[in-house]
Design a protein around this motif. Structure first.
Motif, PDB file in Angstrom:
ATOM      1  N   ARG A  13       0.953  -1.107   0.308  1.00 18.69           N
ATOM      2  CA  ARG A  13      -0.158   0.022  -0.234  1.00 18.69           C
ATOM      3  C   ARG A  13       0.996   0.918   0.046  1.00 18.69           C
ATOM      4  N   HIS A  68       3.864   1.633  -1.241  1.00 16.11           N
ATOM      5  CA  HIS A  68       4.242   1.696  -2.437  1.00 16.11           C
ATOM      6  C   HIS A  68       3.502   1.957  -3.804  1.00 16.11           C
ATOM      7  N   GLY A  69       2.151   1.749  -3.960  1.00 13.65           N
ATOM      8  CA  GLY A  69       1.062   2.281  -4.378  1.00 13.65           C
ATOM      9  C   GLY A  69       1.112   1.229  -5.056  1.00 13.65           C
TER      10      GLY A  69
END
Ligand code: PDD
Length: 298
Positions: free
Chosen positions: A221, A223-224
């Motif tokens: 999450r 680090h997208g």
């Protein structure tokens, strides 16, 4: 004779060489598997995610109605002293609490009993670079365990049989399936990746919520990386582009073959490589600053 390494262990308030400690044959851990445990990795003498491990221990104890014999501060002190007594800077701390010794033998809880507290530390070696580079192979098996797998109980017979099935098959882990769903490994959690999206089963009574599992979700999450926490079917597992396993001792490893068939193209995939990098960076960062989470989250 067992070839026990010369490490210092802890039993009920006393530190001593591991091969010199003994518990009663009437201990309910021995007779009934009546106890719970934790495995806590230690890097550079810093316990990794100690708060989370102690919280999970407290939950396991509460679930099986064993009074927690120590406060978090007392646990931290015992673990700290155990770590200080070892030669190796990287360790794996095993911690076990059983309901304690009781007579006569009776399934029901004894009226008065003192929990047995046992810890030892082992040198910890991270997974060999070849395993990270090439991945590992796995097999599947039906999950025959009880319905309280969220409790980290020492009664691990079904997990032992599952793991041995893997050894007999020559694989590194056995992945458990129940009612057409992916559950977890015999001693790890499992993630899949399909079309760039990571998916993992949600915490429930059917699986142990790994401390590593939680960290991987957090890192994805942060680090997208797209991630869905939801039920994963056996079909999705078999169709996945990537499969990973995670645990305190194995960190995160790619599963490149399942039941003799390649996963994706049969090598660790790009999303695995990214999460492995993030995991190692997190580990190195928190160990450098001597904290079990990044400073901006404290
Ligand atoms: N096992 N699921 C099961 C059934 C496990 O036994 C484990 C870990 C995990 C992963 O949990 P964690 O990330 O907190 O290590 C999931 C430990 C290592 C053991 O029994 O040795």
């Amino acid at each position: 004779m067992l070839n026990v390494p010369p490490v210092t262990a802890y039993l009920n308030g006393r530190f001593a060489p591991l091969d010199q400690l003994q518990v009663s044959v009437l201990d309910r851990g021995f007779l009934f598997g009546d106890g719970v445990y934790e495995v806590i990795p230690v890097y550079d003498r810093q316990p990794f995610r100690l708060t989370e491990h102690l919280n999970r221990l407290a939950t396991s104890l509460e679930s099986v109605r064993i009074p927690n014999p120590h406060t978090p501060a007392e646990w931290a002190a015992i673990i700290g002293e155990l770590i200080a007594k070892q030669a190796s800077a990287d360790q794996s701390v095993y911690l076990q609490v059983t309901r304690g010794p009781a007579w006569p033998r009776n399934h029901a809880f004894p009226a008065k009993v003192e929990p047995t507290v046992f810890l030892f530390a082992d040198p910890l070696t991270p997974p060999a670079p070849a395993l990270v580079e090439n991945g590992v192979v796995a097999a599947t098996m039906a999950d025959i365990r009880w319905l309280r797998c969220n409790v980290k109980a020492i009664s691990l017979l079904a997990n032992v049989l599952a793991r041995q099935h893997g050894v007999d098959e020559g694989v590194a882990e056995t992945i458990l399936l129940r009612d057409g769903l992916l559950i977890e490994g015999s001693a790890s959690n499992i993630f899949i990746v399909k079309n760039g999206v990571i998916a993992a089963p949600p915490p429930s009574h059917l699986m142990l919520t790994g401390i590593t599992y939680d960290l991987i979700i957090e890192l994805a999450r942060q680090h997208g990386m797209p991630i869905e926490i939801r039920e994963v079917s056996e079909t999705e597992l078999r169709d996945a582009n990537e499969v990973w396993l995670s645990s305190s001792s194995r960190e995160v490893l790619a599963v490149v073959s399942l039941d003799g068939r390649p996963v994706g193209n049969g090598t660790p995939g790009p999303i695995y490589r990214a999460i492995y990098r993030h995991y190692q960076a997190f580990k190195a960062g928190v160990m450098r600053i001597g904290h079990d989470r990044p400073l901006d989250q404290t």
